[in-house]
Enzyme design. Structure first.
Site: not given
Ligand SMILES: *Cc1c(COP(=O)(O)O)cnc(C)c1O
Length: 328
Positions: A72, A74-76, A78
């Site tokens: 997503g 706000q992917s942690n 990534i």
């Protein structure tokens, strides 16, 4: 395969603390300990850092030059993947299933600072894996050597990382002479939960592992958990026999959708901060904490029992969802 000889690219500051939460415990009527994987250190921490030690080592072993993953906005995952790739001297690409977001903040800001190539798939969440593969195909056509990390880094290597985290927890509990009655964790792409289950089996702990799903239906989680534990078992050539009853996933706390905050999660953020000075994130850990509150209230988790809450990180997400957190 001996889990201790698996190639590892050091990133995390370990062991993470196992903290007593006395004020939260008093409020809830159960002894709550918190495994602080929000404090794994590297690139603002979180659970993905443990998994990436093994995934990046594998990328280097395969002579990759770019690491590709997805999630997503706000992917942690990534964010930490891009940082770990950079530290290993590799390029990074992140595939978002959504369309471009308005403001560049939270994890997205960190992705930009890391110079990750960001691709918006404009697709459904369940098409993310396919979109990651397509980006890898395109990179290969350009003569690049991509290393594909599935959403959440939930692979057999990611699971081994959490098996070792269980050993770390077991040692902390042993030294303090604590016998936990339950472990509570977040179930997203399922690798963390699966790795904890595998570790509990492998290291002979007898403690139920309660997962709170924040992104998928319970049945999908159960299938993924069984598959991941099976793949890990094959990989390490060690039977990890899982009963149906070992797979515990609670589905009542997800709310409307992944990354949509719930009133209960919002309240859990404020209560945990104001009782213990600890920040939860709106996408993962706050829903899990809200779940734990309710499971204790309902007697599913017993009052006066000892519970380890696994804090999987995500703090930068607070800054990506400030209006949701404020309830505006
Ligand atoms: C990814 C993530 C999880 C979920 O872990 P999975 O292994 O994907 O199930 C939980 N908490 C945070 C903060 C995360 O970033």
């Amino acid at each position: 395969m001996d889990i201790y000889s698996l190639p590892r690219f050091p990133l995390a500051t370990l062991p993470t603390p196992l903290d007593e939460l006395p004020r939260l415990s008093q409020e809830l009527g159960a002894r709550i300990l918190m495994k602080r994987d929000d404090l794994t250190g590297f690139a603002l921490g979180g659970n993905k850092v443990r998994k990436l030690e093994f995934l990046i080592a594998d990328a280097l072993a395969q002579n990759a030059d770019v690491v590709v993953t997805g999630g997503g906005v706000q992917s942690n995952h990534i964010r930490t993947t891009a940082a770990a790739a950079r530290k290993a001297g590799l390029d990074a690409a992140g595939v978002f299933f959504s369309s471009p977001a308005g403001e560049v903040n939270g994890n997205l800001l960190l992705d930009e600072i890391l110079g990750a190539q960001l691709i918006y798939a404009n697709a459904n969440k369940n098409e993310t894996e396919r979109a990651i593969e397509m980006v890898c195909d395109n990179l290969r056509v350009q003569g690049r050597r991509p290393y594909l990390i599935p959403v959440g880094g939930s692979t057999k290597r990611g699971c081994v990382a959490y098996m070792l985290a269980v050993q770390e927890l077991q040692e902390q509990l042993r030294v303090q002479n604590i016998q936990p009655d339950a472990i509570v964790t977040t179930t997203g792409s399922c690798g963390t939960h699966a790795g904890i289950l595998a570790g509990v089996k492998f290291f002979g702990m007898s403690v139920p592992v309660h997962g709170v799903t924040v992104s998928r239906p319970v049945e999908e989680c159960r299938a993924r958990l069984a598959r991941l534990v099976g793949e890990t078992s094959d990989f390490i050539e060690h039977a990890l026999l899982l009963d149906d009853a070992d797979i515990i996933v609670h589905g009542d706390y997800l709310g409307e959708a992944y990354a949509k905050i719930t009133p209960e999660a919002r309240s859990a953020i404020y209560r945990t901060a104001q009782w213990e000075g600890i920040f939860l994130d709106p996408v993962y850990t706050a829903k899990t904490m809200a779940g734990m509150f309710d499971l204790i209230r309902r007697g599913v988790l017993k009052r006066n029992s000892t519970i380890v809450f696994w804090h999987t990180g995500g703090t930068p997400g607070l800054f990506g969802f400030s209006n949701d957190v404020l309830g505006q």
